[in-house]
Design an enzyme around this catalytic site. Structure first.
Site, PDB file in Angstrom:
ATOM      1  N   VAL A  67       5.572   0.771   7.408  1.00  0.00           N
ATOM      2  CA  VAL A  67       5.630  -0.469   8.185  1.00  0.00           C
ATOM      3  C   VAL A  67       4.861  -1.585   7.473  1.00  0.00           C
ATOM      4  O   VAL A  67       3.732  -1.394   7.029  1.00  0.00           O
ATOM      5  CB  VAL A  67       5.037  -0.252   9.591  1.00  0.00           C
ATOM      6  CG1 VAL A  67       4.965  -1.567  10.352  1.00  0.00           C
ATOM      7  CG2 VAL A  67       5.877   0.756  10.365  1.00  0.00           C
ATOM      8  N   LYS A 114      -2.940 -12.677   9.365  1.00  0.00           N
ATOM      9  CA  LYS A 114      -3.173 -12.496   7.921  1.00  0.00           C
ATOM     10  C   LYS A 114      -2.016 -11.778   7.253  1.00  0.00           C
ATOM     11  O   LYS A 114      -1.744 -11.982   6.065  1.00  0.00           O
ATOM     12  CB  LYS A 114      -4.499 -11.776   7.700  1.00  0.00           C
ATOM     13  CG  LYS A 114      -4.617 -10.404   8.369  1.00  0.00           C
ATOM     14  CD  LYS A 114      -4.181  -9.266   7.492  1.00  0.00           C
ATOM     15  CE  LYS A 114      -4.286  -7.927   8.183  1.00  0.00           C
ATOM     16  NZ  LYS A 114      -3.891  -6.798   7.322  1.00  0.00           N
ATOM     17  N   SER A 122      -9.550  -3.636   5.099  1.00  0.00           N
ATOM     18  CA  SER A 122      -9.648  -2.199   4.809  1.00  0.00           C
ATOM     19  C   SER A 122      -8.296  -1.638   4.395  1.00  0.00           C
ATOM     20  O   SER A 122      -7.311  -1.799   5.107  1.00  0.00           O
ATOM     21  CB  SER A 122     -10.156  -1.453   6.051  1.00  0.00           C
ATOM     22  OG  SER A 122      -9.419  -1.837   7.197  1.00  0.00           O
ATOM     23  N   ALA A 163      -6.512   1.983   3.837  1.00  0.00           N
ATOM     24  CA  ALA A 163      -6.759   3.343   4.305  1.00  0.00           C
ATOM     25  C   ALA A 163      -7.168   4.280   3.176  1.00  0.00           C
ATOM     26  O   ALA A 163      -8.051   5.130   3.345  1.00  0.00           O
ATOM     27  CB  ALA A 163      -5.502   3.873   4.997  1.00  0.00           C
TER      28      ALA A 163
END
Length: 336
Positions: free
Chosen positions: A283, A185, A132, A134
């Site tokens: 980040v 991942k 996903s 955002a």
């Protein structure tokens, strides 16, 4: 349902926007000035500038009020992994909590469920994860996630909170596998970004570099590393073949919106790590979690050569060309 989302980064904001059409949602941010700006502009200019906030979404910098709002429904921790322990510590009695952060805690090498067992062993907790970005969730584009907890009722509560016509949420009883997939991942995406960056640079210079074959090999062998670590930690092998494992790996390793992939691309351009992080402005969890992933794997006797190569590049012991040569020069062996 009453839902409190603690943390107004991109992912927390996106989920709050997605849920507020059907639930009473409070989005909490630590900085009161930022909250006032978001309230006035009805958007998160820093993290999701193109996603308008519905009027029904409440914003707050009052942590106590946000915790009280979600106490009878669902509290979602949307901070980076470094803040998970402190956020768990302030949860009220009886709270039900899912976190969104992905990675191993620096210093302890612990995953979220291990931190929760130490800090709030009496509470029902779990993780919401999956492939996903955002921006796409906030825009209402189709996405699938996994709500995972050892508490079946909480896993289903995550489904009830976020499942919609555009956001499909599956339940899982394997938070360990879901967390390993979400953590590792990011490291693999850096490796794939390096390979793709070297390919782009070679194309510009009219020479041969790593191609799409190398990308496919890194993704596949990266998945094998994720599975080995997950199994050593007690996960179910099939979890890593699902949304939170293979799905999240493919998205993060190949998607243009992936910050971790972007780190790899910029490393291949020859930029140093501080300059890359400054350019990103957000980040990139793989940078911080890679050494911890490797240390945890080594403590369990799990071999993770791609992770080791990424750590060597991030810490300056190898350049990107050397990392690719080290991986391709490994001794031939059985695939499984």
């Amino acid at each position: 349902m009453k839902i409190s989302v603690l943390g107004a980064g991109a992912w927390g904001t996106a989920l709050a926007i997605a849920a507020c059409a059907r639930h009473e949602v409070v989005l909490w941010a630590r900085d009161a000035a930022s909250v006032a700006t978001m309230q006035a502009e009805r958007r998160n200019a820093r993290y999701l500038p193109d996603a308008p906030m519905p009027e029904s979404l409440r914003l707050s910098s009052d942590l106590s009020a946000a915790l009280a709002h979600g106490q009878g429904g669902l509290i979602v921790i949307a901070t980076p992994m470094a803040a998970l322990r402190s956020m768990l510590a302030v949860l009220p009695a009886g709270a039900r909590c899912l976190w969104l952060c992905k990675g191993f805690e620096a210093g302890t090498g612990q995953l979220g469920h291990e931190i929760a067992r130490e800090v709030v062993p009496h509470l029902a907790t779990g993780v919401l994860s999956g492939p996903s970005f955002a921006q796409e969730v906030a825009a209402g584009q189709p996405t699938a996630l996994v709500s995972a907890s050892e508490h079946a009722e909480l896993a289903q509560l995550g489904v009830a909170a976020f499942h919609s016509e555009r956001l499909r949420v599956y339940s899982s009883a394997d938070p360990v596998g879901v967390e390993v997939g979400g953590a590792v991942k990011n490291v693999m995406a850096i490796a794939v970004g390096i390979a793709d960056g070297l390919r782009l640079a070679a194309d510009l210079q009219g020479r041969k570099g790593p191609g799409l074959n190398a990308r496919a090999a890194l993704i596949t062998r990266g998945l094998a590393e994720m599975q080995r670590l997950a199994l050593a930690l007690g996960a179910s092998p099939e979890t890593l073949l699902g949304l939170a494992g293979l799905g999240d790996l493919v998205l993060t390793a190949t998607g243009d919106l992936s910050r971790n992939r972007r780190v790899g691309l910029l490393l291949a351009e020859g930029l140093d790590l501080p300059a890359i992080l400054q350019r990103l402005g957000h980040v990139a969890e793989g940078v911080y979690s890679a050494p911890t992933v490797l240390a945890r794997a080594q403590s369990l006797g799990v071999e993770m050569p791609i992770t080791a190569a990424v750590v060597d590049v991030l810490e300056g012991r190898l350049d990107t060309h050397g990392a690719m040569e080290a991986l391709m020069g490994r001794q031939a062996k059985s695939e499984w």
